[in-house]
Design an enzyme around this catalytic site. Structure first.
Site, PDB file in Angstrom:
ATOM      1  N   CYS A  97       0.861  -1.182   0.000  1.00 34.62           N
ATOM      2  CA  CYS A  97       0.000   0.000   0.000  1.00 34.62           C
ATOM      3  C   CYS A  97       0.894   1.228   0.000  1.00 34.62           C
ATOM      4  O   CYS A  97       2.091   1.120  -0.272  1.00 34.62           O
ATOM      5  CB  CYS A  97      -0.983  -0.012   1.175  1.00 34.62           C
ATOM      6  SG  CYS A  97      -0.246   0.139   2.802  1.00 34.62           S
ATOM      7  N   CYS A 171      -1.912   1.924  -3.830  1.00 35.23           N
ATOM      8  CA  CYS A 171      -0.676   2.651  -4.143  1.00 35.23           C
ATOM      9  C   CYS A 171      -0.666   3.178  -5.561  1.00 35.23           C
ATOM     10  O   CYS A 171       0.289   3.837  -5.987  1.00 35.23           O
ATOM     11  CB  CYS A 171       0.563   1.799  -3.863  1.00 35.23           C
ATOM     12  SG  CYS A 171       0.525   0.121  -4.494  1.00 35.23           S
ATOM     13  N   CYS A 175       2.576   1.492  -7.640  1.00 38.27           N
ATOM     14  CA  CYS A 175       2.685   0.044  -7.481  1.00 38.27           C
ATOM     15  C   CYS A 175       3.518  -0.539  -8.616  1.00 38.27           C
ATOM     16  O   CYS A 175       3.278  -0.236  -9.787  1.00 38.27           O
ATOM     17  CB  CYS A 175       1.303  -0.605  -7.465  1.00 38.27           C
ATOM     18  SG  CYS A 175       0.369  -0.303  -5.953  1.00 38.27           S
TER      19      CYS A 175
END
Length: 222
Positions: A97, A171, A175
């Protein structure tokens, strides 16, 4: 200083004598653990780069060598798997996250609690926070899971490559995407700023998703 000389990589002007000694002790433990797998230079490089990950935002500097050792150990385990030096066939899941302070830490705690030794879970954040959300800690304690020993940390290339499943939680574009990995995106509210009552439904949803993932991976649960 009367102690035996520290390795050149440990002689840093920004560390106290106690921190030097603590890092040397950590390096010795890691060298014993990874003897025959990695050389001293690799172990020390990972230990000191792990230290750098926390040095700029640590609130209690005395804990830095311990955090660096724990993170270096995880990274070395991941590297061993990536390089085919140690692979047990145990599935590895990485929860990501933004701050690695709430959702991913709750998922890590639930996964580890339910899977035991049958699977491995790691977590990380694109912008790691300074501490785990205290309300998330309290919410997990309500169901008998202690996550006080965890800490916000970044992800690294070897950890990403070693994961069989990467679960992202908010995220966004930060990510990472690595070919050949199974990805899941869990759309969950961010518990930052929420009280325990508001976090309970998030915790319940995470538990449902974790149990489903474990079932898909054919991992027995507690």
């Amino acid at each position: 200083m009367t102690e035996s000389p520290l390795p050149a990589t440990a002689l840093r002007a920004d560390l106290s004598i106690d921190q030097h000694v603590a890092l040397k002790t950590a390096a010795t433990r890691l060298q014993r653990e990874f003897d025959g797998t990695f050389g001293v230079e690799t172990i020390e490089r990972f230990l000191h780069s792990s230290y750098e990950q926390f040095a700029g935002r640590a609130t209690i500097v005395n804990f830095l060598p311990l955090l660096a050792e724990r993170f270096a150990r995880q990274r070395l385990q991941a590297l061993a798997k990536v390089e085919g030096l140690h692979h047990t066939g145990t599935p590895t899941v990485l929860f990501l996250c933004t701050h690695n302070a709430g959702r991913s830490q709750m998922a890590l705690g639930l996964f580890t609690h339910l899977a035991g030794e049958h699977a491995i879970a790691w977590s990380g954040g694109s912008e790691p926070g300074d501490e785990i959300n205290p309300a998330a800690v309290e919410a997990m304690a309500e169901i008998g899971i202690d996550i006080t020993g965890e800490y916000p940390k970044p992800w690294t290339e070897e950890i990403l490559k070693a994961a069989d499943v990467i679960v992202t939680m908010g995220c966004g574009d930060a990510c990472p995407v690595y070919p050949g990995r199974r990805y899941e995106d869990w759309d969950l509210p961010d518990p930052a700023g929420l009280d325990v009552a508001a976090i309970r439904p998030i915790r319940a949803e995470i538990e449902t998703r974790v149990r489903a993932l474990l079932a898909e991976l054919d991992v027995p649960t507690a």
